[in-house]
Design a protein around this motif. Structure first.
Motif, mmCIF file in Angstrom:
data_model
loop_
_atom_site.group_PDB
_atom_site.id
_atom_site.type_symbol
_atom_site.label_atom_id
_atom_site.label_comp_id
_atom_site.label_asym_id
_atom_site.label_seq_id
_atom_site.Cartn_x
_atom_site.Cartn_y
_atom_site.Cartn_z
ATOM 1 N N PRO A 137 8.396 2.269 -3.322
ATOM 2 C CA PRO A 137 7.003 1.856 -3.446
ATOM 3 C C PRO A 137 6.659 1.440 -4.878
ATOM 4 O O PRO A 137 7.378 1.773 -5.816
ATOM 5 C CB PRO A 137 6.228 3.110 -3.028
ATOM 6 C CG PRO A 137 7.152 4.234 -3.355
ATOM 7 C CD PRO A 137 8.537 3.717 -3.091
ATOM 8 N N ASP A 138 5.568 0.729 -5.006
ATOM 9 C CA ASP A 138 5.149 0.211 -6.304
ATOM 10 C C ASP A 138 4.668 1.360 -7.192
ATOM 11 O O ASP A 138 3.779 2.126 -6.798
ATOM 12 C CB ASP A 138 4.017 -0.796 -6.087
ATOM 13 C CG ASP A 138 3.666 -1.542 -7.350
ATOM 14 O OD1 ASP A 138 3.061 -0.917 -8.247
ATOM 15 O OD2 ASP A 138 4.010 -2.728 -7.452
ATOM 16 N N PRO A 139 5.235 1.517 -8.404
ATOM 17 C CA PRO A 139 4.871 2.669 -9.249
ATOM 18 C C PRO A 139 3.402 2.707 -9.642
ATOM 19 O O PRO A 139 2.799 3.785 -9.706
ATOM 20 C CB PRO A 139 5.786 2.514 -10.476
ATOM 21 C CG PRO A 139 6.201 1.077 -10.472
ATOM 22 C CD PRO A 139 6.279 0.682 -9.039
ATOM 23 N N TYR A 140 2.805 1.560 -9.910
ATOM 24 C CA TYR A 140 1.391 1.546 -10.281
ATOM 25 C C TYR A 140 0.511 1.979 -9.115
ATOM 26 O O TYR A 140 -0.419 2.781 -9.278
ATOM 27 C CB TYR A 140 0.980 0.148 -10.759
ATOM 28 C CG TYR A 140 -0.502 0.009 -11.001
ATOM 29 C CD1 TYR A 140 -1.109 0.657 -12.071
ATOM 30 C CD2 TYR A 140 -1.308 -0.755 -10.155
ATOM 31 C CE1 TYR A 140 -2.480 0.552 -12.296
ATOM 32 C CE2 TYR A 140 -2.675 -0.865 -10.367
ATOM 33 C CZ TYR A 140 -3.256 -0.221 -11.440
ATOM 34 O OH TYR A 140 -4.602 -0.324 -11.650
ATOM 35 N N MET B 296 0.836 -1.208 0.000
ATOM 36 C CA MET B 296 0.000 0.000 0.000
ATOM 37 C C MET B 296 0.867 1.254 0.000
ATOM 38 O O MET B 296 1.989 1.260 0.463
ATOM 39 C CB MET B 296 -0.905 0.016 1.228
ATOM 40 C CG MET B 296 -1.910 -1.121 1.244
ATOM 41 S SD MET B 296 -3.121 -0.986 -0.098
ATOM 42 C CE MET B 296 -3.975 0.487 0.396
ATOM 43 N N VAL B 297 0.275 2.318 -0.532
ATOM 44 C CA VAL B 297 0.998 3.585 -0.581
ATOM 45 C C VAL B 297 0.552 4.440 0.577
ATOM 46 O O VAL B 297 -0.637 4.622 0.829
ATOM 47 C CB VAL B 297 0.719 4.315 -1.909
ATOM 48 C CG1 VAL B 297 1.459 5.634 -1.938
ATOM 49 C CG2 VAL B 297 1.121 3.452 -3.084
ATOM 50 N N ASN B 298 1.493 4.983 1.335
ATOM 51 C CA ASN B 298 1.165 5.843 2.460
ATOM 52 C C ASN B 298 0.519 7.127 1.972
ATOM 53 O O ASN B 298 0.729 7.567 0.837
ATOM 54 C CB ASN B 298 2.427 6.166 3.260
ATOM 55 C CG ASN B 298 2.980 4.935 3.937
ATOM 56 O OD1 ASN B 298 2.231 4.047 4.320
ATOM 57 N ND2 ASN B 298 4.292 4.902 4.086
ATOM 58 N N ARG C 220 -2.689 -5.943 -6.983
ATOM 59 C CA ARG C 220 -1.590 -5.943 -6.018
ATOM 60 C C ARG C 220 -0.378 -5.121 -6.454
ATOM 61 O O ARG C 220 0.585 -4.995 -5.691
ATOM 62 C CB ARG C 220 -1.150 -7.384 -5.751
ATOM 63 C CG ARG C 220 -2.256 -8.250 -5.139
ATOM 64 C CD ARG C 220 -1.842 -9.696 -5.036
ATOM 65 N NE ARG C 220 -0.599 -9.852 -4.303
ATOM 66 C CZ ARG C 220 0.145 -10.975 -4.317
ATOM 67 N NH1 ARG C 220 -0.245 -12.010 -5.020
ATOM 68 N NH2 ARG C 220 1.257 -11.034 -3.608
ATOM 69 N N GLY C 221 -0.399 -4.590 -7.675
ATOM 70 C CA GLY C 221 0.698 -3.749 -8.126
ATOM 71 C C GLY C 221 1.662 -4.450 -9.059
ATOM 72 O O GLY C 221 1.610 -5.669 -9.262
ATOM 73 N N ARG D 130 14.045 5.577 -9.673
ATOM 74 C CA ARG D 130 14.376 4.312 -9.017
ATOM 75 C C ARG D 130 13.698 3.141 -9.727
ATOM 76 O O ARG D 130 14.317 2.101 -9.970
ATOM 77 C CB ARG D 130 13.931 4.372 -7.550
ATOM 78 C CG ARG D 130 14.228 3.111 -6.731
ATOM 79 C CD ARG D 130 13.583 3.230 -5.349
ATOM 80 N NE ARG D 130 13.819 2.061 -4.525
ATOM 81 C CZ ARG D 130 14.839 1.924 -3.706
ATOM 82 N NH1 ARG D 130 15.743 2.891 -3.602
ATOM 83 N NH2 ARG D 130 14.968 0.827 -2.983
ATOM 84 N N SER D 131 12.435 3.326 -10.091
ATOM 85 C CA SER D 131 11.690 2.269 -10.770
ATOM 86 C C SER D 131 12.328 1.915 -12.103
ATOM 87 O O SER D 131 12.427 0.739 -12.462
ATOM 88 C CB SER D 131 10.232 2.690 -10.981
ATOM 89 O OG SER D 131 9.569 2.883 -9.746
#
Length: 420
Positions: free
Chosen positions: A200-203, A1-3, A77-78, A15-16
């Motif tokens: 964090p996950d880019p999507y 999850m994204v904060n 889920r990303g 970074r991604s």
């Protein structure tokens, strides 16, 4: 999850891109290094040269079958979970092929090749992951860097055949199983890199950004992908561009070694021509990405179409001994494919809202892989019925459709937006 806290999306994007490019390079080593070995191993297990093509067909089928399931995972889920799952299944496939070589089972080998093909589906999806947080005017170049990373694997993978064969013998395996040891290790490493560093996950960040602006929609579903396309002719055109470019590339590429073999070209010379082709596919991707962002999606798609037509003419007029001419034709074939892939993929991304992209992108990859499989089948039938030259000129026919389609009324309203 994204904060809920403010995130630096530019930093996450950089970074991604590094992480996705690294995973793509490792996947390239795994897949490219196993293609030749899989075909040879299949022919040996079946005691028939005709079985060699079954291994590659199984790989393409695996990529096609898992395109949508991986998209479903990405939406729920990303990207990290989806890509890790794809590469993990590919690593499992490597183990299955090794087991097949020990058991001398062709069916088990084909099952393993199908699973390894899932890694290709994940690699294709990773190019779209590169665009999740990219600015509108930088999407093509972001996507192109991940495509370019495939150059490392595509060049390095086949050149590890001798080393991996010796590794296989050292481990007490069939030498042709050695490349699949490399496949398993490199794909497992790609999974580790994604799980540890794609945070964090880019999507998920992209979807979170839309939510904070008040334009988030209900939870997207993969089965809605076709519905999204009905309202997005630009995305449909992008998928057609990708599919036809891939169809033509596969049609000409798969039969060029056979054409050269008629002229008794050595394996070294044939390998050199294919290497030049791979160079055209990947090496100039960053330049293509910059051109697509600078001059527009549609103009560069048409540029790729023109390059592909030129490549078909050059290759189609080359005799079996025309190594230089075939090399030039295959280089342009790869370059034209790069233009159509990057411009078409960017069209798809531009036209679809962030939270809905994986569903449409999954459909795009499914269509592309089916087109590739169809291209391989058509190429064999045309050459058997006629000749390599006829094949090359027949490949021009679908390319002409790409020249005509932007003028079709349904697409015409979006043409200006695509150009701009």
């Amino acid at each position: 999850m994204v904060n809920d806290m403010q995130v630096d999306t530019a930093q996450i994007q950089r970074r991604s891109l590094r992480v996705l490019s690294g995973a793509s390079a490792l996947s390239g080593v795994a897949v490219a290094g196993s293609i030749a070995a899989g075909g040879l191993l299949a022919a040996r297990l079946a005691d028939s040269e005709g079985a060699a093509g079954l291994a590659q067909t199984a790989g393409v089928l695996g990529a096609a079958l898992l395109s949508l399931p991986l998209a479903r995972v990405a939406m729920s889920r990303g990207r990290r979970a989806a890509l890790s799952m794809g590469f993990g299944i590919g690593a499992l496939g490597g183990l299955v092929v090794i087991a097949a070589s020990i058991a001398h089972s062709l069916l088990l080998l084909l099952a393993g090749c199908l699973l390894v093909g899932v890694a290709s589906a994940a690699t294709f999806q990773s190019r779209y992951a590169a665009t999740d947080l990219a600015e509108d005017d930088q999407r093509a170049r972001a996507l192109s860097w991940v495509v370019w990373a495939g150059t490392i694997g595509a060049v390095l993978g086949p050149n590890l055949l001798n080393v991996s064969g010796e590794l296989g013998s050292f481990l007490g395996l069939e030498p042709l199983a050695g490349p699949y040891v490399i496949t398993t290790v490199t794909l497992a490493l790609a999974v580790v890199i994604l799980m540890v560093f794609l945070r964090p996950d880019p999507y998920l960040v992209a979807v979170h950004r839309r939510a904070t602006t008040g334009i988030a929609r209900a939870k997207p579903r993969v089965r809605d992908g076709i519905a999204h396309l009905r309202a997005a002719p630009q995305a449909v055109l992008g998928i057609v561009v990708i599919a036809i470019g891939h169809l033509v590339m596969v049609m000409v590429m798969v039969m060029t070694p056979v054409h050269m073999d008629v002229g008794h070209a050595t394996l070294q010379i044939i390998g050199l021509v294919i290497s030049i082709h791979i160079l055209g596919m990947y090496a100039f991707a960053p330049v293509v990405g910059i051109l697509v962002d600078r001059f527009g999606r549609l103009p560069m798609a048409l540029t790729g179409t023109a390059i592909l037509i030129g490549s078909c003419v050059i290759a189609g007029t080359a005799g079996p001994h025309g190594t230089i001419q075939l090399g030039l034709g295959l280089f342009l074939l790869g370059l034209g494919w790069s233009f159509t892939l990057i411009s078409g993929s960017t069209m798809v991304t531009d036209a679809i809202a962030a939270e809905n992209r994986p569903s449409v992108q999954g459909l795009s990859d499914l269509v592309m892989n089916v087109a590739g499989a169809l291209g391989g089948i058509l190429a064999g039938l045309i050459v058997v019925a006629s000749s390599y030259s006829v094949l090359c000129f027949a490949a021009i026919i679908p390319l002409l459709a790409l020249v005509v389609l932007p003028g079709v009324p349904w697409f015409r309203g979006t043409t200006r937006a695509i150009v701009d």
